[in-house]
Design a protein around this motif. Structure first.
Motif, PDB file in Angstrom:
ATOM      1  N   ARG A  74       0.820  -1.224   0.000  1.00  0.00           N
ATOM      2  CA  ARG A  74       0.000   0.000   0.000  1.00  0.00           C
ATOM      3  C   ARG A  74       0.849   1.267   0.000  1.00  0.00           C
ATOM      4  N   ARG A  75       2.165   1.124  -0.102  1.00  0.00           N
ATOM      5  CA  ARG A  75       3.043   2.292  -0.066  1.00  0.00           C
ATOM      6  C   ARG A  75       2.711   3.263  -1.196  1.00  0.00           C
ATOM      7  N   ARG A  76       2.738   4.527  -0.886  1.00  0.00           N
ATOM      8  CA  ARG A  76       2.363   5.542  -1.866  1.00  0.00           C
ATOM      9  C   ARG A  76       3.150   6.808  -1.562  1.00  0.00           C
ATOM     10  N   SER A  77       3.704   7.434  -2.621  1.00  0.00           N
ATOM     11  CA  SER A  77       4.358   8.726  -2.419  1.00  0.00           C
ATOM     12  C   SER A  77       3.308   9.793  -2.099  1.00  0.00           C
ATOM     13  N   ALA A  78       3.763  10.838  -1.429  1.00  0.00           N
ATOM     14  CA  ALA A  78       2.896  12.001  -1.194  1.00  0.00           C
ATOM     15  C   ALA A  78       3.242  13.047  -2.243  1.00  0.00           C
ATOM     16  N   GLY A  83       7.462  25.052  -7.357  1.00  0.00           N
ATOM     17  CA  GLY A  83       6.578  24.843  -6.195  1.00  0.00           C
ATOM     18  C   GLY A  83       6.893  23.558  -5.460  1.00  0.00           C
ATOM     19  N   LYS A  84       7.281  22.538  -6.213  1.00  0.00           N
ATOM     20  CA  LYS A  84       7.507  21.225  -5.590  1.00  0.00           C
ATOM     21  C   LYS A  84       8.750  21.192  -4.713  1.00  0.00           C
ATOM     22  N   ILE A  85       9.681  22.104  -4.963  1.00  0.00           N
ATOM     23  CA  ILE A  85      10.850  22.143  -4.068  1.00  0.00           C
ATOM     24  C   ILE A  85      10.679  23.220  -2.994  1.00  0.00           C
ATOM     25  N   ASN A 111       8.560  12.226  -1.558  1.00  0.00           N
ATOM     26  CA  ASN A 111       8.398  12.213  -3.009  1.00  0.00           C
ATOM     27  C   ASN A 111       9.762  12.359  -3.673  1.00  0.00           C
ATOM     28  N   TRP A 112      10.006  11.482  -4.617  1.00  0.00           N
ATOM     29  CA  TRP A 112      11.282  11.445  -5.377  1.00  0.00           C
ATOM     30  C   TRP A 112      11.005  12.120  -6.712  1.00  0.00           C
ATOM     31  N   ILE A 113      11.614  13.265  -6.904  1.00  0.00           N
ATOM     32  CA  ILE A 113      11.453  13.924  -8.198  1.00  0.00           C
ATOM     33  C   ILE A 113      12.811  14.366  -8.752  1.00  0.00           C
ATOM     34  N   GLU A 132      -4.667   6.516  -4.374  1.00  0.00           N
ATOM     35  CA  GLU A 132      -3.977   5.539  -5.211  1.00  0.00           C
ATOM     36  C   GLU A 132      -3.908   6.056  -6.651  1.00  0.00           C
ATOM     37  N   ARG A 133      -2.780   5.844  -7.304  1.00  0.00           N
ATOM     38  CA  ARG A 133      -2.614   6.264  -8.702  1.00  0.00           C
ATOM     39  C   ARG A 133      -2.795   5.067  -9.611  1.00  0.00           C
ATOM     40  N   VAL A 134      -2.795   5.310 -10.905  1.00  0.00           N
ATOM     41  CA  VAL A 134      -2.888   4.226 -11.877  1.00  0.00           C
ATOM     42  C   VAL A 134      -1.648   3.352 -11.723  1.00  0.00           C
ATOM     43  N   ARG A 135      -1.831   2.064 -11.751  1.00  0.00           N
ATOM     44  CA  ARG A 135      -0.714   1.115 -11.646  1.00  0.00           C
ATOM     45  C   ARG A 135      -0.693   0.229 -12.882  1.00  0.00           C
ATOM     46  N   PRO A 136       0.476  -0.278 -13.238  1.00  0.00           N
ATOM     47  CA  PRO A 136       0.541  -1.125 -14.430  1.00  0.00           C
ATOM     48  C   PRO A 136      -0.129  -2.479 -14.196  1.00  0.00           C
TER      49      PRO A 136
HETATM   50  C1  FMN Z   1      13.751   9.210 -11.336  1.00  0.00           C
HETATM   51  C2  FMN Z   1      12.379   9.778 -11.090  1.00  0.00           C
HETATM   52  C3  FMN Z   1      12.150  11.104 -11.336  1.00  0.00           C
HETATM   53  C4  FMN Z   1      10.894  11.657 -11.132  1.00  0.00           C
HETATM   54  N1  FMN Z   1      10.696  12.988 -11.387  1.00  0.00           N
HETATM   55  C5  FMN Z   1       9.487  13.526 -11.235  1.00  0.00           C
HETATM   56  C6  FMN Z   1       9.280  14.896 -11.529  1.00  0.00           C
HETATM   57  O1  FMN Z   1      10.202  15.604 -11.920  1.00  0.00           O
HETATM   58  N2  FMN Z   1       8.044  15.404 -11.369  1.00  0.00           N
HETATM   59  C7  FMN Z   1       7.000  14.613 -10.928  1.00  0.00           C
HETATM   60  O2  FMN Z   1       5.889  15.111 -10.791  1.00  0.00           O
HETATM   61  N3  FMN Z   1       7.164  13.312 -10.624  1.00  0.00           N
HETATM   62  C8  FMN Z   1       8.379  12.755 -10.773  1.00  0.00           C
HETATM   63  N4  FMN Z   1       8.576  11.432 -10.479  1.00  0.00           N
HETATM   64  C9  FMN Z   1       7.432  10.608 -10.064  1.00  0.00           C
HETATM   65  C10 FMN Z   1       7.134  10.768  -8.590  1.00  0.00           C
HETATM   66  O3  FMN Z   1       8.117  10.120  -7.809  1.00  0.00           O
HETATM   67  C11 FMN Z   1       5.746  10.182  -8.343  1.00  0.00           C
HETATM   68  O4  FMN Z   1       5.207  10.869  -7.295  1.00  0.00           O
HETATM   69  C12 FMN Z   1       5.793   8.684  -8.125  1.00  0.00           C
HETATM   70  O5  FMN Z   1       5.857   8.036  -9.374  1.00  0.00           O
HETATM   71  C13 FMN Z   1       4.596   8.172  -7.336  1.00  0.00           C
HETATM   72  O6  FMN Z   1       4.610   6.761  -7.284  1.00  0.00           O
HETATM   73  P1  FMN Z   1       4.460   5.958  -5.910  1.00  0.00           P
HETATM   74  O7  FMN Z   1       3.252   6.473  -5.191  1.00  0.00           O
HETATM   75  O8  FMN Z   1       4.337   4.544  -6.319  1.00  0.00           O
HETATM   76  O9  FMN Z   1       5.697   6.176  -5.088  1.00  0.00           O
HETATM   77  C14 FMN Z   1       9.823  10.840 -10.664  1.00  0.00           C
HETATM   78  C15 FMN Z   1      10.065   9.494 -10.392  1.00  0.00           C
HETATM   79  C16 FMN Z   1      11.326   8.955 -10.617  1.00  0.00           C
HETATM   80  C17 FMN Z   1      11.563   7.485 -10.329  1.00  0.00           C
END
Ligand code: FMN
Length: 205
Positions: free
Chosen positions: A29-33, A102-104, A151-153, A190-194
């Motif tokens: 159930r892990r999910r990014s914010a 905004g995201k940073i 969140n990893w961006i 929850e987001r779309v998943r493959p």
């Molecule tokens: C290498 C990488 C770079 C990413 N860069 C962005 C970005 O620049 N902007 C964005 O909105 N999401 C970006 N994402 C996607 C976010 O991490 C997104 O929130 C994530 O896919 C959510 O999935 P989860 O809920 O399964 O963790 C990136 C993901 C990865 C793996």
């Protein structure tokens, strides 16, 4: 929040493989914010130290540690963002680039995970870079397990040369990710998943 995280095993100490149903349930159930929803409190300094320790427990071919961290917080983070704003302002598509900031700006804490490259090593660059991705993934997983939003961006400033100089990137280094950390103001949906079956095949020769 207090979290009891065991110390790392000593070198050579037995590290038994044990089932962890709680980890499976968490991963299911892990999910990014969303970075835009991240607010205070961020992980404390002690929690961040624990998170970074956990994040470096990743596969690393050749034991090169081909990664490092730059922590962005408080006043210094505000200065970093101001620097990005001025880089954006000098670009033809400045308004678009500024809008992405905004995201940073929102999250109280950001860890830039830097992929380092050891060019003389036998380990291919691809593998060194992949290990940095594993660090990012472990960092968001550990932060979420501590109850924080993560969140990893990357965004444009991960690829921009001037932004890289501002961050302090050295020769051969690349940004693997800006990992934003804080408390999620919203419950992520929850987001779309493959469709996993669609991307799995059994090799039959
Ligand atoms: C290498 C990488 C770079 C990413 N860069 C962005 C970005 O620049 N902007 C964005 O909105 N999401 C970006 N994402 C996607 C976010 O991490 C997104 O929130 C994530 O896919 C959510 O999935 P989860 O809920 O399964 O963790 C990136 C993901 C990865 C793996």
């Amino acid at each position: 929040m207090t979290h009891t995280v065991p110390a790392a095993p000593l070198f050579g100490e037995a590290a038994p493989i044990e089932a962890s149903p709680q980890t499976l349930a968490f991963l299911a159930r892990r999910r990014s914010a969303s970075a835009l929803t991240l607010t205070a409190p961020a992980p404390s300094d002690a929690e961040l130290a624990t998170l970074l320790r956990l994040a470096t427990r990743v596969p690393d071919h050749g034991k090169l540690s081909p990664w490092r961290f730059v922590v962005l917080k408080g006043e210094a983070k505000a200065r970093f963002v101001a620097g990005l704003e001025s880089i954006a302002a000098g670009r033809p598509d400045g308004a678009k680039l500024q809008a992405k900031l905004g995201k940073i700006k929102a999250p109280p804490l950001t860890v830039a995970v830097i992929s380092r490259l050891f060019p003389g090593a036998e380990i291919p660059e691809w593998e060194q870079r992949l290990s940095a991705g594993a660090v990012c993934m472990t960092l968001i997983t550990a932060a979420q397990a501590m109850g924080y939003g993560a969140n990893w961006i990357t965004d444009w400033y991960a690829y921009d040369e001037a932004a890289g100089r501002l961050l302090g990137l050295r020769e051969g280094e690349r940004v693997a990710g800006f990992v934003h950390l804080g408390t999620s103001a919203d419950t992520p949906l929850e987001r779309v998943r493959p469709d996993v079956e669609a991307i799995v095949e059994e090799w039959a020769g």
